[in-house]
Motif scaffolding. Sequence first.
Motif, PDB file in Angstrom:
ATOM      1  N   GLY A 101       0.536  -1.282   0.265  1.00 34.31           N
ATOM      2  CA  GLY A 101      -0.191  -0.272   0.109  1.00 34.31           C
ATOM      3  C   GLY A 101       0.463   1.635   0.268  1.00 34.31           C
ATOM      4  O   GLY A 101       0.409   2.649   0.082  1.00 34.31           O
ATOM      5  N   GLU A 102       2.144   0.816   0.282  1.00 32.43           N
ATOM      6  CA  GLU A 102       2.665   2.391   0.361  1.00 32.43           C
ATOM      7  C   GLU A 102       3.639   3.045  -1.289  1.00 32.43           C
ATOM      8  O   GLU A 102       3.200   2.177  -2.160  1.00 32.43           O
ATOM      9  CB  GLU A 102       4.648   1.668   0.449  1.00 32.43           C
ATOM     10  CG  GLU A 102       4.944   3.147   0.442  1.00 32.43           C
ATOM     11  CD  GLU A 102       6.527   2.745   1.161  1.00 32.43           C
ATOM     12  OE1 GLU A 102       8.004   3.553   1.358  1.00 32.43           O
ATOM     13  OE2 GLU A 102       7.599   1.553   1.341  1.00 32.43           O
ATOM     14  N   VAL A 103       2.781   4.580  -1.029  1.00 35.53           N
ATOM     15  CA  VAL A 103       2.576   5.443  -2.214  1.00 35.53           C
ATOM     16  C   VAL A 103       3.727   5.776  -2.237  1.00 35.53           C
ATOM     17  O   VAL A 103       4.441   6.825  -1.826  1.00 35.53           O
ATOM     18  CB  VAL A 103       1.397   6.334  -2.255  1.00 35.53           C
ATOM     19  CG1 VAL A 103       1.081   7.150  -4.000  1.00 35.53           C
ATOM     20  CG2 VAL A 103      -0.129   5.393  -2.021  1.00 35.53           C
ATOM     21  N   LEU A 104       4.467   5.554  -3.699  1.00 32.08           N
ATOM     22  CA  LEU A 104       6.236   6.749  -3.747  1.00 32.08           C
ATOM     23  C   LEU A 104       5.598   7.822  -4.780  1.00 32.08           C
ATOM     24  O   LEU A 104       6.704   8.618  -4.827  1.00 32.08           O
ATOM     25  CB  LEU A 104       7.073   5.813  -4.873  1.00 32.08           C
ATOM     26  CG  LEU A 104       6.993   4.420  -4.417  1.00 32.08           C
ATOM     27  CD1 LEU A 104       8.052   2.952  -4.831  1.00 32.08           C
ATOM     28  CD2 LEU A 104       7.864   4.353  -2.467  1.00 32.08           C
ATOM     29  N   ALA A 105       4.498   7.518  -5.426  1.00 33.70           N
ATOM     30  CA  ALA A 105       4.290   8.703  -5.723  1.00 33.70           C
ATOM     31  C   ALA A 105       3.492   8.520  -6.980  1.00 33.70           C
ATOM     32  O   ALA A 105       2.493   7.602  -7.137  1.00 33.70           O
ATOM     33  CB  ALA A 105       5.948   9.027  -7.503  1.00 33.70           C
ATOM     34  N   LEU A 106       3.110   9.825  -7.275  1.00 36.35           N
ATOM     35  CA  LEU A 106       1.873  10.209  -8.724  1.00 36.35           C
ATOM     36  C   LEU A 106       2.275  10.736  -9.492  1.00 36.35           C
ATOM     37  O   LEU A 106       2.367  11.838  -9.677  1.00 36.35           O
ATOM     38  CB  LEU A 106       0.730  10.903  -8.170  1.00 36.35           C
ATOM     39  CG  LEU A 106       0.037   9.859  -6.801  1.00 36.35           C
ATOM     40  CD1 LEU A 106      -1.006  11.513  -6.864  1.00 36.35           C
ATOM     41  CD2 LEU A 106      -0.677   9.366  -7.236  1.00 36.35           C
ATOM     42  N   ARG A 107       1.567   9.593 -10.829  1.00 36.36           N
ATOM     43  CA  ARG A 107       2.469  10.519 -12.375  1.00 36.36           C
ATOM     44  C   ARG A 107       1.442  10.861 -12.889  1.00 36.36           C
ATOM     45  O   ARG A 107       0.104  10.601 -13.309  1.00 36.36           O
ATOM     46  CB  ARG A 107       3.368   9.088 -13.252  1.00 36.36           C
ATOM     47  CG  ARG A 107       4.730   9.234 -12.087  1.00 36.36           C
ATOM     48  CD  ARG A 107       5.484   7.950 -12.656  1.00 36.36           C
ATOM     49  NE  ARG A 107       6.342   8.637 -14.073  1.00 36.36           N
ATOM     50  CZ  ARG A 107       6.736   8.237 -15.460  1.00 36.36           C
ATOM     51  NH1 ARG A 107       6.516   6.688 -15.350  1.00 36.36           N
ATOM     52  NH2 ARG A 107       6.973   8.476 -16.259  1.00 36.36           N
ATOM     53  N   GLY A 108       1.423  12.447 -13.593  1.00 36.89           N
ATOM     54  CA  GLY A 108      -0.046  12.655 -14.270  1.00 36.89           C
ATOM     55  C   GLY A 108      -0.798  13.581 -13.748  1.00 36.89           C
ATOM     56  O   GLY A 108      -1.805  13.841 -14.184  1.00 36.89           O
ATOM     57  N   ALA A 109      -0.846  13.648 -11.866  1.00 36.91           N
ATOM     58  CA  ALA A 109      -1.925  14.493 -10.924  1.00 36.91           C
ATOM     59  C   ALA A 109      -1.892  15.905 -11.759  1.00 36.91           C
ATOM     60  O   ALA A 109      -2.721  16.295 -11.733  1.00 36.91           O
ATOM     61  CB  ALA A 109      -0.943  14.513  -9.456  1.00 36.91           C
ATOM     62  N   GLU A 110      -1.415  16.302 -12.629  1.00 36.11           N
ATOM     63  CA  GLU A 110      -1.548  17.511 -13.016  1.00 36.11           C
ATOM     64  C   GLU A 110      -2.332  17.874 -13.967  1.00 36.11           C
ATOM     65  O   GLU A 110      -3.086  18.706 -14.015  1.00 36.11           O
ATOM     66  CB  GLU A 110      -0.023  18.550 -14.161  1.00 36.11           C
ATOM     67  CG  GLU A 110       0.375  17.521 -15.060  1.00 36.11           C
ATOM     68  CD  GLU A 110       0.996  16.513 -15.189  1.00 36.11           C
ATOM     69  OE1 GLU A 110       1.466  16.072 -15.805  1.00 36.11           O
ATOM     70  OE2 GLU A 110       1.574  16.005 -14.215  1.00 36.11           O
ATOM     71  N   HIS A 111      -2.245  16.885 -14.422  1.00 34.53           N
ATOM     72  CA  HIS A 111      -3.960  16.815 -15.485  1.00 34.53           C
ATOM     73  C   HIS A 111      -5.212  16.559 -13.899  1.00 34.53           C
ATOM     74  O   HIS A 111      -6.387  16.933 -14.583  1.00 34.53           O
ATOM     75  CB  HIS A 111      -4.242  15.507 -16.252  1.00 34.53           C
ATOM     76  CG  HIS A 111      -3.089  14.749 -17.304  1.00 34.53           C
ATOM     77  ND1 HIS A 111      -2.576  16.602 -17.808  1.00 34.53           N
ATOM     78  CD2 HIS A 111      -2.041  14.193 -16.809  1.00 34.53           C
ATOM     79  CE1 HIS A 111      -1.801  15.865 -18.798  1.00 34.53           C
ATOM     80  NE2 HIS A 111      -1.383  14.235 -18.026  1.00 34.53           N
ATOM     81  N   LEU A 112      -4.917  17.064 -13.108  1.00 33.17           N
ATOM     82  CA  LEU A 112      -6.436  16.327 -11.757  1.00 33.17           C
ATOM     83  C   LEU A 112      -6.546  18.170 -10.945  1.00 33.17           C
ATOM     84  O   LEU A 112      -7.190  18.879 -10.759  1.00 33.17           O
ATOM     85  CB  LEU A 112      -5.707  15.557 -10.590  1.00 33.17           C
ATOM     86  CG  LEU A 112      -5.580  13.999 -11.349  1.00 33.17           C
ATOM     87  CD1 LEU A 112      -5.871  13.046 -10.063  1.00 33.17           C
ATOM     88  CD2 LEU A 112      -6.698  13.702 -12.532  1.00 33.17           C
TER      89      LEU A 112
END
Length: 277
Positions: free
Chosen positions: A121-132
Motif C-alpha cells: 500500500g505504500e505510495v511512492l509517486a503519482l504521475r500525471g497528477a497535473e491533469h487533476l
Amino acid sequence: MFSALIFPARAFSALMACAATPDPIVVSEGPPVWRFELAAHYQTLGVDAEGEEIAALVPYAEQQEWLRGSLSRSYARRYQDDSQGWVVRFGLIETAATPDGPWTRTELTGKSVELRGFDNGEVLALRGAEHLAGAPRFGEVLDFVFVGISPTVPDLKVGESGWRRQNWPFLVGKQRRMHSTLHAEWTAVERSPQRAVMDYQGKLEGRGLDTPAKASMTLTGQAEGQVVMRVADASMEKHTLDWTRVMAIDYQGSGAQVTQTQHFTAKFLRSGSESSP
C-alpha cells in the motif's frame, strides 16, 4: 498558481513524481473498483501583511460539498526497485452542495493518473497528477483518495497494535508540489479466515511549495478510520475515514497568509462495476 485567492476551498495542492525504468505487465483479470462517498467542510481565513482580513476570501469562510463516484485501479508496469505502477482512473464523479443533491458531473470524470507503490500500500509517486489539479477539477484537494484505496496496513493478530508511516507526494509541475505523511497506530479488532478489520488513528503532516506564487505550504492534522482487508489477497474491501487537515500558506512576496481547515468524512467500498462517465 494554487488558486488560493480564487477558490480557497480547494486551493492547496502539489507533489513529486519519480523516474522509472518500466516493464509492461499484462494482467488478464479486470481492475478492482471502489465506489466512494465523501463529505467535505472547509473553513478559510486569509490575512494580509498587516494582519487585516483579506476581503476577497470572506465569501469562502465556510463551504461544504459532497462527492460520490468510483475509482478503478489496473496494473501498468513494474519498476527496477520492484515497486509497481497502477493506472488509477476516476469513473463518474458527481458533486453536490447538499447531501440530497442535485448532483452534477465534475471534470474529474474519466481522468486518470499512475500511482507508483508497493504491494503493502505504500505510495511512492503519482504521475500525471497535473491533469487533476486546478479549476474546474480541483483534484489536489482530494489527494487523500489515493490513500483511501491504497492504505498501508500492517499484518497484526487481534488485539495487537503497530505503527505505520504512509507518504504520498503530489506533483503539479516541477515548481509546485506537496508531500504528505500519515503517522498512524493500527489495531487489529477482528479477524477471520476471510477478512481482517483494522482501526487506525494518528497525525497528518506535510510540506509543499508553489514557486511561481512565492508560496510555501505546511500541513498538520489528525486522522482516524477503519479498514476491512480480504485475507486471501490483501485486497482492501472497505475503508471509512474521518480526517481533519489544516493547510497554512505563506506568501513571501506579499506577506499574506491563508489558513484552511479541511474536514473529510468518507467511505470507500469495493464494487463489482464502474459507473460509465
